[in-house]
Design a protein around this motif. Sequence first.
Motif, PDB file in Angstrom:
ATOM      1  N   LEU A  94       0.825  -1.214   0.000  1.00 27.32           N
ATOM      2  CA  LEU A  94       0.000   0.000   0.000  1.00 27.32           C
ATOM      3  C   LEU A  94       0.861   1.266   0.000  1.00 27.32           C
ATOM      4  N   LEU A  95       1.910   1.272   0.803  1.00 30.05           N
ATOM      5  CA  LEU A  95       2.790   2.445   0.849  1.00 30.05           C
ATOM      6  C   LEU A  95       3.483   2.651  -0.490  1.00 30.05           C
ATOM      7  N   SER A  96       3.818   1.567  -1.165  1.00 30.57           N
ATOM      8  CA  SER A  96       4.413   1.674  -2.500  1.00 30.57           C
ATOM      9  C   SER A  96       3.429   2.283  -3.488  1.00 30.57           C
ATOM     10  N   ILE A  97       2.184   1.856  -3.411  1.00 27.49           N
ATOM     11  CA  ILE A  97       1.155   2.416  -4.292  1.00 27.49           C
ATOM     12  C   ILE A  97       0.995   3.905  -4.019  1.00 27.49           C
ATOM     13  N   ALA A  98       0.924   4.284  -2.734  1.00 27.70           N
ATOM     14  CA  ALA A  98       0.766   5.694  -2.366  1.00 27.70           C
ATOM     15  C   ALA A  98       1.971   6.514  -2.825  1.00 27.70           C
ATOM     16  N   HIS A  99       3.150   5.983  -2.622  1.00 31.63           N
ATOM     17  CA  HIS A  99       4.375   6.674  -3.031  1.00 31.63           C
ATOM     18  C   HIS A  99       4.368   6.932  -4.535  1.00 31.63           C
ATOM     19  N   ASN A 100       4.080   5.898  -5.298  1.00 33.69           N
ATOM     20  CA  ASN A 100       4.067   6.039  -6.755  1.00 33.69           C
ATOM     21  C   ASN A 100       2.971   6.992  -7.215  1.00 33.69           C
ATOM     22  N   ALA A 101       1.795   6.906  -6.610  1.00 34.09           N
ATOM     23  CA  ALA A 101       0.690   7.795  -6.987  1.00 34.09           C
ATOM     24  C   ALA A 101       1.046   9.247  -6.692  1.00 34.09           C
ATOM     25  N   HIS A 102       1.679   9.469  -5.550  1.00 33.48           N
ATOM     26  CA  HIS A 102       2.063  10.836  -5.194  1.00 33.48           C
ATOM     27  C   HIS A 102       3.093  11.394  -6.182  1.00 33.48           C
ATOM     28  N   HIS A 103       4.088  10.597  -6.496  1.00 35.57           N
ATOM     29  CA  HIS A 103       5.122  11.076  -7.419  1.00 35.57           C
ATOM     30  C   HIS A 103       4.583  11.235  -8.840  1.00 35.57           C
ATOM     31  N   ASP A 104       3.634  10.411  -9.221  1.00 32.81           N
ATOM     32  CA  ASP A 104       2.963  10.613 -10.509  1.00 32.81           C
ATOM     33  C   ASP A 104       2.230  11.950 -10.510  1.00 32.81           C
ATOM     34  N   SER A 105       1.572  12.250  -9.402  1.00 32.00           N
ATOM     35  CA  SER A 105       0.855  13.516  -9.275  1.00 32.00           C
ATOM     36  C   SER A 105       1.816  14.700  -9.336  1.00 32.00           C
ATOM     37  N   LEU A 106       2.975  14.564  -8.700  1.00 28.37           N
ATOM     38  CA  LEU A 106       3.970  15.642  -8.747  1.00 28.37           C
ATOM     39  C   LEU A 106       4.468  15.871 -10.162  1.00 28.37           C
ATOM     40  N   ARG A 107       4.633  14.794 -10.886  1.00 31.95           N
ATOM     41  CA  ARG A 107       5.077  14.939 -12.279  1.00 31.95           C
ATOM     42  C   ARG A 107       4.010  15.633 -13.118  1.00 31.95           C
ATOM     43  N   ARG A 108       2.736  15.347 -12.809  1.00 32.28           N
ATOM     44  CA  ARG A 108       1.650  15.978 -13.564  1.00 32.28           C
ATOM     45  C   ARG A 108       1.577  17.465 -13.297  1.00 32.28           C
ATOM     46  N   ASP A 109       1.685  17.855 -12.045  1.00 28.85           N
ATOM     47  CA  ASP A 109       1.689  19.299 -11.763  1.00 28.85           C
ATOM     48  C   ASP A 109       2.882  19.624 -10.881  1.00 28.85           C
ATOM     49  N   ARG A 110       3.728  20.434 -11.367  1.00 30.62           N
ATOM     50  CA  ARG A 110       4.990  20.778 -10.699  1.00 30.62           C
ATOM     51  C   ARG A 110       4.823  21.909  -9.696  1.00 30.62           C
ATOM     52  N   ARG A 111       3.629  22.053  -9.142  1.00 33.31           N
ATOM     53  CA  ARG A 111       3.368  23.158  -8.235  1.00 33.31           C
ATOM     54  C   ARG A 111       3.674  22.825  -6.779  1.00 33.31           C
ATOM     55  N   TRP A 112       4.101  21.612  -6.464  1.00 36.53           N
ATOM     56  CA  TRP A 112       4.285  21.224  -5.066  1.00 36.53           C
ATOM     57  C   TRP A 112       5.384  22.023  -4.399  1.00 36.53           C
ATOM     58  N   GLN A 113       5.113  22.480  -3.217  1.00 36.73           N
ATOM     59  CA  GLN A 113       6.116  23.142  -2.387  1.00 36.73           C
ATOM     60  C   GLN A 113       5.925  22.631  -0.977  1.00 36.73           C
ATOM     61  N   GLY A 114       6.809  23.031  -0.073  1.00 36.28           N
ATOM     62  CA  GLY A 114       6.747  22.566   1.313  1.00 36.28           C
ATOM     63  C   GLY A 114       5.495  23.039   2.024  1.00 36.28           C
ATOM     64  N   LEU A 115       5.404  22.716   3.265  1.00 35.71           N
ATOM     65  CA  LEU A 115       4.257  23.093   4.088  1.00 35.71           C
ATOM     66  C   LEU A 115       4.161  24.610   4.146  1.00 35.71           C
ATOM     67  N   PRO A 116       3.045  25.185   3.703  1.00 37.18           N
ATOM     68  CA  PRO A 116       2.898  26.639   3.739  1.00 37.18           C
ATOM     69  C   PRO A 116       2.949  27.152   5.179  1.00 37.18           C
ATOM     70  N   PRO A 117       3.542  28.328   5.397  1.00 41.29           N
ATOM     71  CA  PRO A 117       3.683  28.851   6.760  1.00 41.29           C
ATOM     72  C   PRO A 117       2.362  28.980   7.511  1.00 41.29           C
ATOM     73  N   ASP A 118       1.288  29.370   6.823  1.00 40.74           N
ATOM     74  CA  ASP A 118       0.011  29.511   7.525  1.00 40.74           C
ATOM     75  C   ASP A 118      -0.528  28.157   7.989  1.00 40.74           C
ATOM     76  N   GLU A 119      -0.301  27.099   7.196  1.00 42.81           N
ATOM     77  CA  GLU A 119      -0.736  25.762   7.618  1.00 42.81           C
ATOM     78  C   GLU A 119       0.094  25.279   8.800  1.00 42.81           C
ATOM     79  N   LEU A 120       1.401  25.584   8.775  1.00 45.02           N
ATOM     80  CA  LEU A 120       2.268  25.197   9.887  1.00 45.02           C
ATOM     81  C   LEU A 120       1.806  25.897  11.162  1.00 45.02           C
ATOM     82  N   ALA A 121       1.466  27.172  11.071  1.00 47.25           N
ATOM     83  CA  ALA A 121       0.990  27.915  12.241  1.00 47.25           C
ATOM     84  C   ALA A 121      -0.298  27.303  12.779  1.00 47.25           C
ATOM     85  N   GLN A 122      -1.226  26.934  11.883  1.00 47.73           N
ATOM     86  CA  GLN A 122      -2.478  26.302  12.318  1.00 47.73           C
ATOM     87  C   GLN A 122      -2.195  24.975  13.003  1.00 47.73           C
ATOM     88  N   LEU A 123      -1.276  24.203  12.423  1.00 49.08           N
ATOM     89  CA  LEU A 123      -0.913  22.916  13.002  1.00 49.08           C
ATOM     90  C   LEU A 123      -0.289  23.112  14.380  1.00 49.08           C
TER      91      LEU A 123
END
Length: 177
Positions: free
Chosen positions: A60-89
Motif C-alpha cells: 500500500l505504501l508503494s502504491i501511495a508513493h508512486n501515486a504521489h510522485h505521478d501527481s507531482l510529475r503531472r503538476d509541478r506546483r508542489w512546495q513545502g508546508l505553507p507557513p500559515d498551515e504550519l501555524a495552524q498545526l
Amino acid sequence: MHAPEPFRRQLLDALPRLRRYARTLVHDAAGVDDLVQGTIERALSHWHQFDQRRDLLVWLLSIAHNAHHDSLRRDRRWQGLPPDELAQLQDAQAHHGPRDPGLRIDLLAAFAQLAPLHREVLLLVGVEQLSYAECAEVLQLPAGTVMSRLSRARAALRQALDGAPPARPPVPLKRVV
C-alpha cells in the motif's frame, strides 16, 4: 470480481498507517484524503496482483508513493508546508499535544523543514518501523541509499531542533602567497 473479505479487513487495518504516510507526502487534508482514497481504490481494483507472501502495508505504501510522485510529475506546483498551515498545526498541537507541547511543536516545525525525501524515509523507518529493505521497496531505492538518506535526515532534524542553520559544504580556503 470483488476483493475477498480478509483482504478488505487488512486494508481497513492499514488505513491509519497509510494516512500517516500520506500526511508526510501531502500537507493538506483534501490532498491526503485523495491520496489515501486513490491508493485504496487501486489496491481494491488490483487485489489479485497482491502477493500474499508480501506485507500488505508495504504494498500500500508503494502504491501511495508512486501515486504521489505521478501527481507531482503531472503538476509541478508542489512546495513545502505553507507557513500559515504550519501555524495552524502548531496552534492545534498546543491545545491537544503531549505533556510538553512545545517539544511537539518544535518537532513538527523541524520535520516540516526537511526535504520530502528525508521526511519519507524518517517516517517509514522511524515511525512505521519498516526495515531498510522494506523502505527501499516502497521508495524503489537501494537499501544503501535508504540508510544514507536516513542518516542525513536524522542529522538535518537534529540541526533544525537545535536551531542551527543547515550545514553548508566547506568552502576551500584560498592560498595566500
